[in-house]
Design a protein around this motif. Structure first.
Motif, PDB file in Angstrom:
ATOM      1  N   MET A   1       0.845  -1.200   0.000  1.00 16.04           N
ATOM      2  CA  MET A   1       0.000   0.000   0.000  1.00 16.04           C
ATOM      3  C   MET A   1       0.884   1.256   0.000  1.00 16.04           C
ATOM      4  O   MET A   1       1.896   1.285   0.684  1.00 16.04           O
ATOM      5  CB  MET A   1      -0.872   0.025   1.265  1.00 16.04           C
ATOM      6  N   GLU A   2       0.431   2.241  -0.752  1.00 14.33           N
ATOM      7  CA  GLU A   2       1.207   3.489  -0.847  1.00 14.33           C
ATOM      8  C   GLU A   2       0.249   4.668  -0.737  1.00 14.33           C
ATOM      9  O   GLU A   2      -0.928   4.548  -1.065  1.00 14.33           O
ATOM     10  CB  GLU A   2       1.867   3.564  -2.225  1.00 14.33           C
ATOM     11  N   ARG A   3       0.770   5.819  -0.355  1.00 13.99           N
ATOM     12  CA  ARG A   3      -0.104   6.987  -0.278  1.00 13.99           C
ATOM     13  C   ARG A   3      -0.403   7.509  -1.682  1.00 13.99           C
ATOM     14  O   ARG A   3       0.492   7.571  -2.537  1.00 13.99           O
ATOM     15  CB  ARG A   3       0.535   8.054   0.605  1.00 13.99           C
ATOM     16  N   LEU A   4      -1.671   7.884  -1.864  1.00 14.83           N
ATOM     17  CA  LEU A   4      -2.157   8.287  -3.184  1.00 14.83           C
ATOM     18  C   LEU A   4      -1.293   9.378  -3.822  1.00 14.83           C
ATOM     19  O   LEU A   4      -0.892   9.271  -4.983  1.00 14.83           O
ATOM     20  CB  LEU A   4      -3.618   8.734  -3.042  1.00 14.83           C
ATOM     21  N   GLN A   5      -1.000  10.435  -3.053  1.00 13.53           N
ATOM     22  CA  GLN A   5      -0.237  11.544  -3.645  1.00 13.53           C
ATOM     23  C   GLN A   5       1.162  11.118  -4.080  1.00 13.53           C
ATOM     24  O   GLN A   5       1.711  11.609  -5.060  1.00 13.53           O
ATOM     25  CB  GLN A   5      -0.161  12.758  -2.709  1.00 13.53           C
ATOM     26  N   LYS A   6       1.716  10.122  -3.362  1.00 16.53           N
ATOM     27  CA  LYS A   6       3.055   9.633  -3.705  1.00 16.53           C
ATOM     28  C   LYS A   6       3.004   8.850  -5.020  1.00 16.53           C
ATOM     29  O   LYS A   6       3.858   9.004  -5.892  1.00 16.53           O
ATOM     30  CB  LYS A   6       3.556   8.747  -2.560  1.00 16.53           C
ATOM     31  N   VAL A   7       1.956   8.023  -5.145  1.00  8.16           N
ATOM     32  CA  VAL A   7       1.813   7.218  -6.364  1.00  8.16           C
ATOM     33  C   VAL A   7       1.637   8.136  -7.580  1.00  8.16           C
ATOM     34  O   VAL A   7       2.236   7.926  -8.635  1.00  8.16           O
ATOM     35  CB  VAL A   7       0.613   6.242  -6.233  1.00  8.16           C
ATOM     36  N   ILE A   8       0.832   9.192  -7.404  1.00  9.79           N
ATOM     37  CA  ILE A   8       0.604  10.121  -8.521  1.00  9.79           C
ATOM     38  C   ILE A   8       1.920  10.813  -8.898  1.00  9.79           C
ATOM     39  O   ILE A   8       2.294  10.870 -10.074  1.00  9.79           O
ATOM     40  CB  ILE A   8      -0.480  11.173  -8.152  1.00  9.79           C
ATOM     41  N   ALA A   9       2.629  11.291  -7.877  1.00 11.22           N
ATOM     42  CA  ALA A   9       3.897  11.988  -8.154  1.00 11.22           C
ATOM     43  C   ALA A   9       4.905  11.043  -8.799  1.00 11.22           C
ATOM     44  O   ALA A   9       5.607  11.419  -9.736  1.00 11.22           O
ATOM     45  CB  ALA A   9       4.457  12.569  -6.856  1.00 11.22           C
ATOM     46  N   GLN A  10       4.928   9.797  -8.321  1.00 12.17           N
ATOM     47  CA  GLN A  10       5.900   8.839  -8.873  1.00 12.17           C
ATOM     48  C   GLN A  10       5.614   8.484 -10.327  1.00 12.17           C
ATOM     49  O   GLN A  10       6.506   8.089 -11.056  1.00 12.17           O
ATOM     50  CB  GLN A  10       5.903   7.564  -8.039  1.00 12.17           C
ATOM     51  N   SER A  11       4.344   8.637 -10.727  1.00 15.08           N
ATOM     52  CA  SER A  11       4.019   8.307 -12.118  1.00 15.08           C
ATOM     53  C   SER A  11       4.592   9.364 -13.057  1.00 15.08           C
ATOM     54  O   SER A  11       4.640   9.180 -14.267  1.00 15.08           O
ATOM     55  CB  SER A  11       2.512   8.230 -12.289  1.00 15.08           C
ATOM     56  N   GLY A  12       5.009  10.491 -12.487  1.00 11.71           N
ATOM     57  CA  GLY A  12       5.668  11.514 -13.294  1.00 11.71           C
ATOM     58  C   GLY A  12       4.721  12.596 -13.805  1.00 11.71           C
ATOM     59  O   GLY A  12       5.164  13.517 -14.487  1.00 11.71           O
ATOM     60  N   VAL A  13       3.407  12.510 -13.507  1.00 14.07           N
ATOM     61  CA  VAL A  13       2.488  13.530 -14.050  1.00 14.07           C
ATOM     62  C   VAL A  13       2.646  14.891 -13.374  1.00 14.07           C
ATOM     63  O   VAL A  13       2.350  15.917 -13.966  1.00 14.07           O
ATOM     64  CB  VAL A  13       0.986  13.119 -14.025  1.00 14.07           C
ATOM     65  N   CYS A  14       3.072  14.897 -12.126  1.00 14.31           N
ATOM     66  CA  CYS A  14       3.224  16.171 -11.410  1.00 14.31           C
ATOM     67  C   CYS A  14       4.031  15.951 -10.136  1.00 14.31           C
ATOM     68  O   CYS A  14       4.389  14.818  -9.816  1.00 14.31           O
ATOM     69  CB  CYS A  14       1.858  16.752 -11.047  1.00 14.31           C
ATOM     70  N   SER A  15       4.278  17.055  -9.413  1.00  9.00           N
ATOM     71  CA  SER A  15       4.995  16.952  -8.148  1.00  9.00           C
ATOM     72  C   SER A  15       4.049  16.431  -7.067  1.00  9.00           C
ATOM     73  O   SER A  15       2.827  16.417  -7.264  1.00  9.00           O
ATOM     74  CB  SER A  15       5.494  18.331  -7.732  1.00  9.00           C
ATOM     75  N   ARG A  16       4.592  16.064  -5.925  1.00 11.89           N
ATOM     76  CA  ARG A  16       3.733  15.569  -4.845  1.00 11.89           C
ATOM     77  C   ARG A  16       2.804  16.681  -4.336  1.00 11.89           C
ATOM     78  O   ARG A  16       1.647  16.452  -4.050  1.00 11.89           O
ATOM     79  CB  ARG A  16       4.591  15.031  -3.697  1.00 11.89           C
TER      80      ARG A  16
ATOM     81  N   THR B   1     -10.829  12.715  -1.784  1.00 14.20           N
ATOM     82  CA  THR B   1     -10.290  14.039  -1.442  1.00 14.20           C
ATOM     83  C   THR B   1      -9.434  13.999  -0.170  1.00 14.20           C
ATOM     84  O   THR B   1      -8.939  15.027   0.276  1.00 14.20           O
ATOM     85  CB  THR B   1     -11.432  15.067  -1.240  1.00 14.20           C
ATOM     86  N   THR B   2      -9.290  12.806   0.391  1.00 12.78           N
ATOM     87  CA  THR B   2      -8.526  12.695   1.643  1.00 12.78           C
ATOM     88  C   THR B   2      -7.054  12.458   1.345  1.00 12.78           C
ATOM     89  O   THR B   2      -6.691  11.463   0.693  1.00 12.78           O
ATOM     90  CB  THR B   2      -9.062  11.507   2.495  1.00 12.78           C
ATOM     91  N   LEU B   3      -6.226  13.364   1.846  1.00 14.33           N
ATOM     92  CA  LEU B   3      -4.779  13.209   1.651  1.00 14.33           C
ATOM     93  C   LEU B   3      -4.300  12.007   2.453  1.00 14.33           C
ATOM     94  O   LEU B   3      -4.777  11.774   3.557  1.00 14.33           O
ATOM     95  CB  LEU B   3      -4.041  14.451   2.129  1.00 14.33           C
ATOM     96  N   GLY B   4      -3.394  11.260   1.880  1.00 13.50           N
ATOM     97  CA  GLY B   4      -2.840  10.117   2.607  1.00 13.50           C
ATOM     98  C   GLY B   4      -3.642   8.843   2.412  1.00 13.50           C
ATOM     99  O   GLY B   4      -3.315   7.813   2.988  1.00 13.50           O
ATOM    100  N   THR B   5      -4.681   8.900   1.565  1.00 12.33           N
ATOM    101  CA  THR B   5      -5.433   7.671   1.269  1.00 12.33           C
ATOM    102  C   THR B   5      -4.469   6.622   0.717  1.00 12.33           C
ATOM    103  O   THR B   5      -3.627   6.915  -0.131  1.00 12.33           O
ATOM    104  CB  THR B   5      -6.528   7.967   0.206  1.00 12.33           C
ATOM    105  N   GLN B   6      -4.597   5.396   1.235  1.00 13.65           N
ATOM    106  CA  GLN B   6      -3.687   4.325   0.820  1.00 13.65           C
ATOM    107  C   GLN B   6      -4.248   3.620  -0.418  1.00 13.65           C
ATOM    108  O   GLN B   6      -5.439   3.296  -0.447  1.00 13.65           O
ATOM    109  CB  GLN B   6      -3.529   3.301   1.950  1.00 13.65           C
ATOM    110  N   VAL B   7      -3.394   3.399  -1.391  1.00 12.45           N
ATOM    111  CA  VAL B   7      -3.845   2.678  -2.585  1.00 12.45           C
ATOM    112  C   VAL B   7      -2.984   1.441  -2.815  1.00 12.45           C
ATOM    113  O   VAL B   7      -1.818   1.410  -2.440  1.00 12.45           O
ATOM    114  CB  VAL B   7      -3.842   3.577  -3.858  1.00 12.45           C
ATOM    115  N   ARG B   8      -3.607   0.436  -3.463  1.00  9.83           N
ATOM    116  CA  ARG B   8      -2.890  -0.815  -3.757  1.00  9.83           C
ATOM    117  C   ARG B   8      -2.381  -0.764  -5.195  1.00  9.83           C
ATOM    118  O   ARG B   8      -2.922   0.000  -6.010  1.00  9.83           O
ATOM    119  CB  ARG B   8      -3.849  -2.008  -3.615  1.00  9.83           C
ATOM    120  N   PRO B   9      -1.405  -1.580  -5.527  1.00 11.99           N
ATOM    121  CA  PRO B   9      -0.858  -1.540  -6.888  1.00 11.99           C
ATOM    122  C   PRO B   9      -1.928  -1.773  -7.953  1.00 11.99           C
ATOM    123  O   PRO B   9      -1.846  -1.228  -9.046  1.00 11.99           O
ATOM    124  CB  PRO B   9       0.172  -2.676  -6.890  1.00 11.99           C
TER     125      PRO B   9
END
Ligand code: URA
Length: 241
Positions: free
Chosen positions: A1-16, A36-44
């Motif tokens: 599990m990873e934090r949503l904002q981290k996964v988005i940033a890691q995909s390269g579309v934008c900064s965290r 809309t909740t920061l820190g929501t955990q997402v699975r691969p």
């Protein structure tokens, strides 16, 4: 599990930071639902949609670097110094798995796989690390005993699994091999300091089964799939023990 904002940033579309803004503005969906909740955990396997576009998952990459002295162990340095990431030939947003000091050399893993990094770095993951230290003076039998029994490092007791004197020089300095499982900041230097000896030079020779024997200083190589699986298996297996 990873934090949503981290996964988005890691995909390269934008900064965290931008990812956090977009999440709060309702521009991000996970499996079709606005989150809309920061820190929501997402699975691969979760499908993430940013501003109506499905996020393409970045290919996961893993590197082993023979870190030279005088390079900082971070993805970006505020003072503009050369970082370990600068030494890796990849366009991916990778970062080091743990830290080696500015003046420490040797084996360092870098990846864009957050789950892998967390697993390897978890205090209970017990991936073995072998360091070779040049010490300012000989190491007594009592000091070796203390290192194995446990010494205080930032208020926590840490132990060496093995300590082996490799060489004693005529000027009184010596070369010692020390094996540890955990990876606190400056741990090896602090452990030797706790027994009254200073570290003049430090090299990490091995992480689990990975050595840098065939890499020149500053050189890196990608890990192969089998090595990544082996590391995952090792960290997982130890965590359950
Ligand atoms: N322990 C240290 O003291 N320094 C390092 O760079 C790594 C482990």
């Amino acid at each position: 599990m990873e934090r949503l904002q981290k996964v988005i940033a890691q995909s390269g579309v934008c900064s965290r930071r931008k990812a956090e803004e977009w999440i709060q503005e309702g521009k991000v969906r996970v499996n079709g639902v606005v989150v809309t909740t920061l820190g929501t955990q997402v699975r691969p396997q979760d499908e993430i949609e940013v501003m109506g576009k499905i996020l393409e998952k970045e290919e996961l990459v893993y590197f082993l670097l023979n870190k030279p002295r005088g390079v900082v162990c971070t993805a970006k340095d505020e003072k503009g110094r050369k970082t370990v990431v600068d030494l890796i030939p990849t366009g991916k947003r990778i970062y080091p798995v743990g830290r080696l000091d500015y003046d420490t050399t040797g084996a360092l893993l870098l990846t864009n796989d957050g789950a892998f990094s967390n697993l390897i770095l978890h205090p209970s993951s017990h991936v073995e690390k072998v360091y070779v230290a040049k010490l300012s003076k000989p190491l007594s039998k009592e000091a070796i005993f203390q290192l194995k029994r446990g010494v205080l490092c930032d208020g926590v007791t840490v132990r060496a699994d093995r300590v082996k004197v490799r060489k004693i020089h005529s000027d009184g300095t010596c070369i010692v091999e020390i094996t540890i499982h955990d990876g606190r900041n400056h741990q090896v230097k602090k452990m030797f300091e706790a027994v009254g000896v200073l570290v003049d030079k430090l090299k990490r020779e091995r992480i689990a089964f990975l050595t840098v024997d065939h890499l020149k200083s500053g050189e890196s190589r990608p890990l192969n799939r089998k090595e990544v699986h082996q590391l995952y298996a090792l960290a997982n297996q130890k965590e359950k023990e």
